[in-house]
Design a protein around this motif. Sequence first.
Motif, PDB file in Angstrom:
ATOM      1  N   ASP A  77       0.894  -1.298   0.016  1.00 18.44           N
ATOM      2  CA  ASP A  77       0.005  -0.068   0.053  1.00 18.44           C
ATOM      3  C   ASP A  77       0.941   1.237   0.026  1.00 18.44           C
ATOM      4  O   ASP A  77       0.465   2.189   0.161  1.00 18.44           O
ATOM      5  CB  ASP A  77      -0.866   0.093   1.158  1.00 18.44           C
ATOM      6  CG  ASP A  77      -2.149  -0.955   0.933  1.00 18.44           C
ATOM      7  OD1 ASP A  77      -2.540  -1.267   0.059  1.00 18.44           O
ATOM      8  OD2 ASP A  77      -2.569  -1.593   2.199  1.00 18.44           O
ATOM      9  N   VAL A  78       2.171   1.185   0.178  1.00 14.91           N
ATOM     10  CA  VAL A  78       3.078   2.353  -0.042  1.00 14.91           C
ATOM     11  C   VAL A  78       3.364   2.309  -1.359  1.00 14.91           C
ATOM     12  O   VAL A  78       3.926   1.799  -2.014  1.00 14.91           O
ATOM     13  CB  VAL A  78       4.374   1.989   0.736  1.00 14.91           C
ATOM     14  CG1 VAL A  78       5.171   3.228   0.550  1.00 14.91           C
ATOM     15  CG2 VAL A  78       4.175   1.677   2.201  1.00 14.91           C
ATOM     16  N   LYS A  79       2.808   3.581  -2.036  1.00 15.11           N
ATOM     17  CA  LYS A  79       2.833   3.916  -3.324  1.00 15.11           C
ATOM     18  C   LYS A  79       3.892   4.786  -3.831  1.00 15.11           C
ATOM     19  O   LYS A  79       4.181   5.733  -2.814  1.00 15.11           O
ATOM     20  CB  LYS A  79       1.625   4.133  -3.929  1.00 15.11           C
ATOM     21  CG  LYS A  79       0.282   3.361  -3.544  1.00 15.11           C
ATOM     22  CD  LYS A  79       0.359   2.004  -4.200  1.00 15.11           C
ATOM     23  CE  LYS A  79      -0.899   1.158  -3.705  1.00 15.11           C
ATOM     24  NZ  LYS A  79      -0.566  -0.286  -4.474  1.00 15.11           N
ATOM     25  N   VAL A  80       4.291   5.027  -5.095  1.00 12.34           N
ATOM     26  CA  VAL A  80       4.908   6.277  -5.446  1.00 12.34           C
ATOM     27  C   VAL A  80       4.165   7.458  -5.429  1.00 12.34           C
ATOM     28  O   VAL A  80       3.154   7.493  -5.693  1.00 12.34           O
ATOM     29  CB  VAL A  80       5.366   6.019  -7.033  1.00 12.34           C
ATOM     30  CG1 VAL A  80       5.952   7.291  -7.526  1.00 12.34           C
ATOM     31  CG2 VAL A  80       6.217   4.738  -7.198  1.00 12.34           C
ATOM     32  N   GLY A  81       4.801   8.268  -4.728  1.00 10.90           N
ATOM     33  CA  GLY A  81       4.328   9.635  -4.451  1.00 10.90           C
ATOM     34  C   GLY A  81       3.645   9.637  -2.844  1.00 10.90           C
ATOM     35  O   GLY A  81       3.528  10.793  -2.408  1.00 10.90           O
ATOM     36  N   SER A 133      10.445   6.206  -6.539  1.00 10.13           N
ATOM     37  CA  SER A 133      10.297   5.017  -7.009  1.00 10.13           C
ATOM     38  C   SER A 133      10.461   3.777  -6.259  1.00 10.13           C
ATOM     39  O   SER A 133      10.842   3.952  -4.960  1.00 10.13           O
ATOM     40  CB  SER A 133      11.335   4.855  -8.162  1.00 10.13           C
ATOM     41  OG  SER A 133      12.855   4.873  -7.613  1.00 10.13           O
ATOM     42  N   ARG A 134      10.134   2.450  -6.611  1.00 10.38           N
ATOM     43  CA  ARG A 134      10.185   1.457  -5.875  1.00 10.38           C
ATOM     44  C   ARG A 134      10.541   0.378  -6.877  1.00 10.38           C
ATOM     45  O   ARG A 134       9.898   0.080  -7.773  1.00 10.38           O
ATOM     46  CB  ARG A 134       9.045   1.306  -4.760  1.00 10.38           C
ATOM     47  CG  ARG A 134       7.824   0.986  -5.429  1.00 10.38           C
ATOM     48  CD  ARG A 134       6.568   0.545  -4.674  1.00 10.38           C
ATOM     49  NE  ARG A 134       6.670  -0.718  -3.906  1.00 10.38           N
ATOM     50  CZ  ARG A 134       6.012  -1.232  -2.976  1.00 10.38           C
ATOM     51  NH1 ARG A 134       5.309  -0.493  -2.404  1.00 10.38           N
ATOM     52  NH2 ARG A 134       5.962  -2.393  -2.875  1.00 10.38           N
ATOM     53  N   THR A 135      11.376  -0.632  -6.381  1.00  8.47           N
ATOM     54  CA  THR A 135      11.711  -1.827  -7.044  1.00  8.47           C
ATOM     55  C   THR A 135      12.151  -2.902  -6.268  1.00  8.47           C
ATOM     56  O   THR A 135      12.191  -2.892  -4.977  1.00  8.47           O
ATOM     57  CB  THR A 135      13.162  -1.544  -7.872  1.00  8.47           C
ATOM     58  OG1 THR A 135      14.276  -1.201  -6.956  1.00  8.47           O
ATOM     59  CG2 THR A 135      13.111  -0.367  -8.869  1.00  8.47           C
ATOM     60  N   VAL A 136      11.803  -4.142  -6.794  1.00 15.75           N
ATOM     61  CA  VAL A 136      12.036  -5.296  -5.970  1.00 15.75           C
ATOM     62  C   VAL A 136      13.610  -5.713  -5.976  1.00 15.75           C
ATOM     63  O   VAL A 136      14.370  -5.368  -6.907  1.00 15.75           O
ATOM     64  CB  VAL A 136      11.429  -6.486  -6.898  1.00 15.75           C
ATOM     65  CG1 VAL A 136      11.830  -7.942  -5.887  1.00 15.75           C
ATOM     66  CG2 VAL A 136      10.027  -6.444  -6.785  1.00 15.75           C
ATOM     67  N   ALA A 137      14.202  -5.837  -4.624  1.00 20.09           N
ATOM     68  CA  ALA A 137      15.464  -5.971  -4.418  1.00 20.09           C
ATOM     69  C   ALA A 137      16.080  -7.511  -4.225  1.00 20.09           C
ATOM     70  O   ALA A 137      17.139  -7.759  -4.007  1.00 20.09           O
ATOM     71  CB  ALA A 137      15.891  -4.997  -3.243  1.00 20.09           C
ATOM     72  N   GLY A 138      14.915  -8.399  -4.388  1.00 23.31           N
ATOM     73  CA  GLY A 138      15.318  -9.764  -4.087  1.00 23.31           C
ATOM     74  C   GLY A 138      15.189 -10.128  -2.497  1.00 23.31           C
ATOM     75  O   GLY A 138      15.210  -9.616  -1.841  1.00 23.31           O
ATOM     76  N   ASN A 139      15.086 -11.351  -2.373  1.00 23.64           N
ATOM     77  CA  ASN A 139      14.891 -11.909  -1.068  1.00 23.64           C
ATOM     78  C   ASN A 139      13.574 -11.328  -0.542  1.00 23.64           C
ATOM     79  O   ASN A 139      13.728 -11.079   0.839  1.00 23.64           O
ATOM     80  CB  ASN A 139      15.948 -11.920  -0.230  1.00 23.64           C
ATOM     81  CG  ASN A 139      17.250 -12.647  -0.547  1.00 23.64           C
ATOM     82  OD1 ASN A 139      17.139 -13.672  -1.239  1.00 23.64           O
ATOM     83  ND2 ASN A 139      18.325 -12.103  -0.419  1.00 23.64           N
ATOM     84  N   ASP A 140      12.401 -11.338  -1.213  1.00 21.95           N
ATOM     85  CA  ASP A 140      11.454 -10.366  -0.677  1.00 21.95           C
ATOM     86  C   ASP A 140      11.517  -8.861  -0.414  1.00 21.95           C
ATOM     87  O   ASP A 140      10.583  -8.406   0.097  1.00 21.95           O
ATOM     88  CB  ASP A 140      10.868 -11.246   0.437  1.00 21.95           C
ATOM     89  CG  ASP A 140      10.179 -12.535  -0.010  1.00 21.95           C
ATOM     90  OD1 ASP A 140       9.794 -12.657  -1.219  1.00 21.95           O
ATOM     91  OD2 ASP A 140      10.324 -13.666   0.801  1.00 21.95           O
ATOM     92  N   GLY A 141      12.861  -8.308  -0.607  1.00 21.38           N
ATOM     93  CA  GLY A 141      12.851  -7.167  -0.304  1.00 21.38           C
ATOM     94  C   GLY A 141      12.490  -6.021  -1.315  1.00 21.38           C
ATOM     95  O   GLY A 141      12.366  -6.532  -2.460  1.00 21.38           O
ATOM     96  N   THR A 156      16.476   0.008   1.670  1.00 21.38           N
ATOM     97  CA  THR A 156      16.026  -1.229   1.462  1.00 21.38           C
ATOM     98  C   THR A 156      14.979  -1.629   2.640  1.00 21.38           C
ATOM     99  O   THR A 156      15.475  -1.678   3.676  1.00 21.38           O
ATOM    100  CB  THR A 156      17.286  -2.315   1.431  1.00 21.38           C
ATOM    101  OG1 THR A 156      18.099  -1.897   0.559  1.00 21.38           O
ATOM    102  CG2 THR A 156      16.720  -3.624   1.274  1.00 21.38           C
ATOM    103  N   VAL A 157      13.746  -2.104   2.160  1.00 18.02           N
ATOM    104  CA  VAL A 157      12.814  -2.579   3.050  1.00 18.02           C
ATOM    105  C   VAL A 157      12.766  -3.948   2.956  1.00 18.02           C
ATOM    106  O   VAL A 157      12.620  -4.688   1.961  1.00 18.02           O
ATOM    107  CB  VAL A 157      11.251  -1.791   2.662  1.00 18.02           C
ATOM    108  CG1 VAL A 157      10.297  -2.513   3.578  1.00 18.02           C
ATOM    109  CG2 VAL A 157      11.415  -0.558   2.735  1.00 18.02           C
ATOM    110  N   THR A 158      12.858  -4.798   4.147  1.00 19.90           N
ATOM    111  CA  THR A 158      12.853  -6.127   4.253  1.00 19.90           C
ATOM    112  C   THR A 158      11.705  -6.804   4.753  1.00 19.90           C
ATOM    113  O   THR A 158      10.691  -5.937   5.334  1.00 19.90           O
ATOM    114  CB  THR A 158      14.136  -6.566   5.130  1.00 19.90           C
ATOM    115  OG1 THR A 158      13.981  -6.296   6.308  1.00 19.90           O
ATOM    116  CG2 THR A 158      15.493  -5.686   4.914  1.00 19.90           C
TER     117      THR A 158
END
Length: 208
Positions: A77-81, A133-141, A156-158
């Motif tokens: 639910d954390v969106k760009v903007g 912006s938000r991107t997938v960082a791997g390992n569900d991060g 990085t959000v884990t």
Amino acid sequence: MLFDRLVSLRAVAVSALVLSSSVYAVAQQVPTSRVRGTIESVDGETLHIKSRDGAEVSLHMPASARVAGVAKMALSDVKVGSYIGVTTVPGSDGTQKAVEVHVFPEDMRGTGEGSRPWDLKPNSSMTNGAVDSRTVAGNDGHTLTVKYKNGEKKVTVTPETQVVTYVPATRADIKPGTPVFAITTKKPDGSLEVARLSIGRDGVAPPM
């Protein structure tokens, strides 16, 4: 005559600028502190809190103070903007790891914009800004780029990162056992006063 009048007006303008700068400087020097803990009792406008380090703290909360609830939120639910605050600590790989993310409601956009040292954990910092912006960082991060005036930070959000948002709350919700977070100002008599209190809802403690 015209020259004298211009000189006089310039002097007034300079005086006003100096006064404005002085007022700003004084405002910047108002001592603040952060209190994290649990309500032990409420006595009128006085809150008795046991802080996270076990100390007993009393806060004055005037009738004009605001109360905000803090509840769990899904990272999806954390969106760009979205305007957020994020506490980070440096990781061993040089990245900034998010300890917590809190999403502000739209009427609080701009609150505390920027990045500064924070005292949640050793070497932690707080960054408030808009998600660019938000991107997938791997390992569900996920990696969030948070932009603020004159800067940006990639974090990085884990799966261990706490993600919360603000929800409505009232003074009636401030009861013994309620987890709280407050930024306080020290009054001339040494007492601590809070203008806005964040309280945990549904088993969530304010993580910031």
